[in-house]
Design a protein around this motif. Sequence first.
Motif, PDB file in Angstrom:
ATOM      1  N   GLY A 247      55.104  34.539  22.220  1.00 27.37           N
ATOM      2  CA  GLY A 247      55.893  34.567  23.444  1.00 27.37           C
ATOM      3  C   GLY A 247      55.057  34.907  24.661  1.00 27.37           C
ATOM      4  O   GLY A 247      55.209  34.280  25.723  1.00 27.37           O
ATOM      5  N   TRP A 248      54.171  35.877  24.527  1.00 25.55           N
ATOM      6  CA  TRP A 248      53.320  36.248  25.665  1.00 25.55           C
ATOM      7  C   TRP A 248      52.363  35.121  26.034  1.00 25.55           C
ATOM      8  O   TRP A 248      52.069  34.909  27.220  1.00 25.55           O
ATOM      9  N   LEU A 249      51.860  34.398  25.031  1.00 26.62           N
ATOM     10  CA  LEU A 249      50.979  33.269  25.331  1.00 26.62           C
ATOM     11  C   LEU A 249      51.736  32.169  26.079  1.00 26.62           C
ATOM     12  O   LEU A 249      51.202  31.559  27.017  1.00 26.62           O
ATOM     13  N   LEU A 250      52.993  31.920  25.676  1.00 26.16           N
ATOM     14  CA  LEU A 250      53.805  30.938  26.401  1.00 26.16           C
ATOM     15  C   LEU A 250      54.060  31.387  27.832  1.00 26.16           C
ATOM     16  O   LEU A 250      54.007  30.579  28.774  1.00 26.16           O
ATOM     17  N   ALA A 302      50.541  22.435  24.139  1.00 23.11           N
ATOM     18  CA  ALA A 302      50.800  23.795  24.614  1.00 23.11           C
ATOM     19  C   ALA A 302      51.648  24.576  23.612  1.00 23.11           C
ATOM     20  O   ALA A 302      51.360  25.739  23.299  1.00 23.11           O
ATOM     21  N   LEU A 303      52.688  23.937  23.090  1.00 14.60           N
ATOM     22  CA  LEU A 303      53.555  24.634  22.137  1.00 14.60           C
ATOM     23  C   LEU A 303      52.832  24.943  20.833  1.00 14.60           C
ATOM     24  O   LEU A 303      52.848  26.082  20.344  1.00 14.60           O
ATOM     25  N   LEU A 304      52.192  23.925  20.250  1.00 16.34           N
ATOM     26  CA  LEU A 304      51.511  24.151  18.979  1.00 16.34           C
ATOM     27  C   LEU A 304      50.295  25.055  19.140  1.00 16.34           C
ATOM     28  O   LEU A 304      50.019  25.904  18.280  1.00 16.34           O
ATOM     29  N   GLY A 305      49.548  24.877  20.236  1.00 17.49           N
ATOM     30  CA  GLY A 305      48.377  25.724  20.457  1.00 17.49           C
ATOM     31  C   GLY A 305      48.741  27.183  20.599  1.00 17.49           C
ATOM     32  O   GLY A 305      48.072  28.069  20.053  1.00 17.49           O
ATOM     33  N   SER A 306      49.817  27.461  21.329  1.00 16.74           N
ATOM     34  CA  SER A 306      50.251  28.856  21.478  1.00 16.74           C
ATOM     35  C   SER A 306      50.861  29.386  20.186  1.00 16.74           C
ATOM     36  O   SER A 306      50.680  30.560  19.842  1.00 16.74           O
ATOM     37  N   LEU A 307      51.580  28.531  19.451  1.00 16.03           N
ATOM     38  CA  LEU A 307      52.160  28.963  18.177  1.00 16.03           C
ATOM     39  C   LEU A 307      51.077  29.345  17.177  1.00 16.03           C
ATOM     40  O   LEU A 307      51.146  30.399  16.534  1.00 16.03           O
ATOM     41  N   LEU A 308      50.058  28.502  17.034  1.00 12.58           N
ATOM     42  CA  LEU A 308      48.971  28.809  16.098  1.00 12.58           C
ATOM     43  C   LEU A 308      48.199  30.046  16.544  1.00 12.58           C
ATOM     44  O   LEU A 308      47.793  30.863  15.711  1.00 12.58           O
ATOM     45  N   ALA A 309      47.993  30.184  17.856  1.00 11.96           N
ATOM     46  CA  ALA A 309      47.292  31.370  18.354  1.00 11.96           C
ATOM     47  C   ALA A 309      48.088  32.630  18.068  1.00 11.96           C
ATOM     48  O   ALA A 309      47.523  33.663  17.675  1.00 11.96           O
ATOM     49  N   GLY A 310      49.412  32.574  18.260  1.00  9.77           N
ATOM     50  CA  GLY A 310      50.238  33.731  17.944  1.00  9.77           C
ATOM     51  C   GLY A 310      50.273  34.020  16.454  1.00  9.77           C
ATOM     52  O   GLY A 310      50.214  35.181  16.032  1.00  9.77           O
ATOM     53  N   LEU A 311      50.344  32.961  15.648  1.00  7.69           N
ATOM     54  CA  LEU A 311      50.431  33.134  14.199  1.00  7.69           C
ATOM     55  C   LEU A 311      49.179  33.786  13.637  1.00  7.69           C
ATOM     56  O   LEU A 311      49.251  34.668  12.764  1.00  7.69           O
ATOM     57  N   PHE A 312      48.012  33.384  14.132  1.00  6.28           N
ATOM     58  CA  PHE A 312      46.749  33.919  13.613  1.00  6.28           C
ATOM     59  C   PHE A 312      46.153  34.995  14.526  1.00  6.28           C
ATOM     60  O   PHE A 312      44.979  35.324  14.408  1.00  6.28           O
ATOM     61  N   ASN A 313      46.975  35.495  15.474  1.00  9.31           N
ATOM     62  CA  ASN A 313      46.609  36.648  16.308  1.00  9.31           C
ATOM     63  C   ASN A 313      45.355  36.376  17.140  1.00  9.31           C
ATOM     64  O   ASN A 313      44.449  37.212  17.223  1.00  9.31           O
ATOM     65  N   GLY A 319      42.527  25.583  21.424  1.00  7.72           N
ATOM     66  CA  GLY A 319      42.083  24.465  22.244  1.00  7.72           C
ATOM     67  C   GLY A 319      41.844  24.836  23.682  1.00  7.72           C
ATOM     68  O   GLY A 319      41.173  24.095  24.408  1.00  7.72           O
ATOM     69  N   GLY A 320      42.394  25.963  24.127  1.00  8.25           N
ATOM     70  CA  GLY A 320      42.203  26.409  25.503  1.00  8.25           C
ATOM     71  C   GLY A 320      43.344  25.991  26.411  1.00  8.25           C
ATOM     72  O   GLY A 320      43.976  24.952  26.215  1.00  8.25           O
ATOM     73  N   ALA A 321      43.600  26.804  27.419  1.00 10.13           N
ATOM     74  CA  ALA A 321      44.680  26.505  28.359  1.00 10.13           C
ATOM     75  C   ALA A 321      44.393  25.234  29.159  1.00 10.13           C
ATOM     76  O   ALA A 321      45.316  24.513  29.546  1.00 10.13           O
ATOM     77  N   GLY A 322      43.116  24.942  29.414  1.00  2.65           N
ATOM     78  CA  GLY A 322      42.779  23.734  30.158  1.00  2.65           C
ATOM     79  C   GLY A 322      43.193  22.469  29.435  1.00  2.65           C
ATOM     80  O   GLY A 322      43.694  21.515  30.049  1.00  2.65           O
ATOM     81  N   VAL A 323      43.007  22.434  28.133  1.00  9.02           N
ATOM     82  CA  VAL A 323      43.440  21.291  27.323  1.00  9.02           C
ATOM     83  C   VAL A 323      44.959  21.257  27.219  1.00  9.02           C
ATOM     84  O   VAL A 323      45.594  20.204  27.350  1.00  9.02           O
ATOM     85  N   ALA A 324      45.567  22.424  27.003  1.00 11.27           N
ATOM     86  CA  ALA A 324      47.015  22.483  26.803  1.00 11.27           C
ATOM     87  C   ALA A 324      47.785  22.061  28.054  1.00 11.27           C
ATOM     88  O   ALA A 324      48.856  21.449  27.952  1.00 11.27           O
ATOM     89  N   LEU A 325      47.267  22.380  29.230  1.00  7.01           N
ATOM     90  CA  LEU A 325      48.005  22.137  30.479  1.00  7.01           C
ATOM     91  C   LEU A 325      47.462  20.967  31.289  1.00  7.01           C
ATOM     92  O   LEU A 325      47.905  20.747  32.416  1.00  7.01           O
TER      93      LEU A 325
END
Length: 502
Positions: A247-250, A302-313, A319-325
């Motif tokens: 949630g914080w990453l989103l 953005a959704l999957l990148g943040s989900l995986l980042a949250g899941l694996f802490n 992939g980075g915010a630049g790629v996601a956005l």
Amino acid sequence: MRFTSLVVELIRARPRLVVWIVVLVQAGLWLVLPMLLYPSPPGDLATVLAFGREYQVGTWLGPPLAFWLADIAFRAAGNNMFGVYLLAQVCAVVTFWIYYQLARAIVGGQQAVLAVLLSMTVVAFSSPGVEFGPLVLARPLWALLLLHSWQLIGQNRRNAWFAWSIEAGLLLLTTSAALGLLLLLAGFAVATVRGRRVLMSLDPLYALLVIAVLVLPYLIWLLRADALAMPPWPAISDLGARALQWGWLLVGLVLAMSAIVLLVILNSGWFARHAGEAPIIYRPPVDPLARDFVFFFAIVPALLGSLLAGLFNLDHVVGGAGVALLMSGLAVIVATGDLIHLRRQRVLRTVWAAAVAAPALAVIATTFVLPWTGAAEVPTLLPAKAIAHFFGDNFERRTNQRLRAVAGDPQLASFIAMSAGRPHLLLDATPERTPWLSVAKFNQTGGVVVWRASDTSGMPPPDIAQRFPGLVPEVPRAFEWMVNGHQPLLRIGWAIVRPKAP
């Protein structure tokens, strides 16, 4: 009477010129600011250079391409950070130019300029773009892949396969998130009729062959290092904390594109008095497949990148915010419609300029104001050149040999590894991460061990003293910050490990 500003007329008549002007101005801004305000490299850039200096096929930090290019740029500039900062801005310019080419193919040249202008306000493309590394190098490669993927799927241009395969291979050599990004491209192709038609030829097989040739050395390294394992899955009891992290990453991604949201609100017709007099930026109707393509790659990474980042802490989006956005600006343009009314032109120009300049002003404020508050240390104000010169020079004068290796505090040691002699970096707390040098070899060849000193005695921390028994500390060396403010002097404890006679 309808008023049309010079900027709008330039967008209509010379869209490419507008793109080049704004992109080069932003790149110039983020090339000059670090050279003036950063006496030490931002983020992990010093570590990137230390690892790139070894030219390893792979390391625990990931694929090697970004590290190699960083070292090449550093050496080409005479061991000066200007080369690395310039390389980072070249990546930014290439990213936005390719992004413009993609947007022009979908919404036409005039609205493509607006897409670029919107995406430039995303915070990820400002100060974080200075920290050259895998996340920065991945941006132009991802933009190229999106452009050529659209040419293949949307325009049926089979001659794009070769370029696509080269870019895919280079992305796999750049970031560990590349496989997931390529799977997203493949998934979109499989999910669409025109995409499946493109995949039914022999061209994808040839592309896979080119990719395999490019990544084969790195793949062999992964197999030998047994580094293909997935990160450990979280325990059931940790899922709540990991969901909160997601949630914080989103929230961070939304805040990074808050300027786009503000510009859209200000340009809306809700409060416009003379909406009919606003100049219009026109585009031909958008292909439904293009609409799906833009929305898919604006939302799913953005959704999957943040989900995986949250899941694996992880502390950043996979992939980075630049790629996601990257596609966020184009998604807004596509969603707006064929006719875009530019209302409140002066307000829009002011807000856009403020959004682009705000990160630079934040960097200036952090540099000159934060040290006076005494609240926290500013890492970019560490005197990296003075630190590297002092320890390299002292080792050479005392041993009559060039400094070959440095260990101890990872941050300070990485600064010394940037000195003219480019000594090797040893992460003595985790020596498996620097396989080119072991503690035993360090003791044989000699080097400098450094640590943060809390007093004038300069005794090493217990863990460093344990790894280097018999270490004789020297008098700590005090360094001034670029802006001292209310901060105490930086005291560095150090000791010389003399080379053993052959």
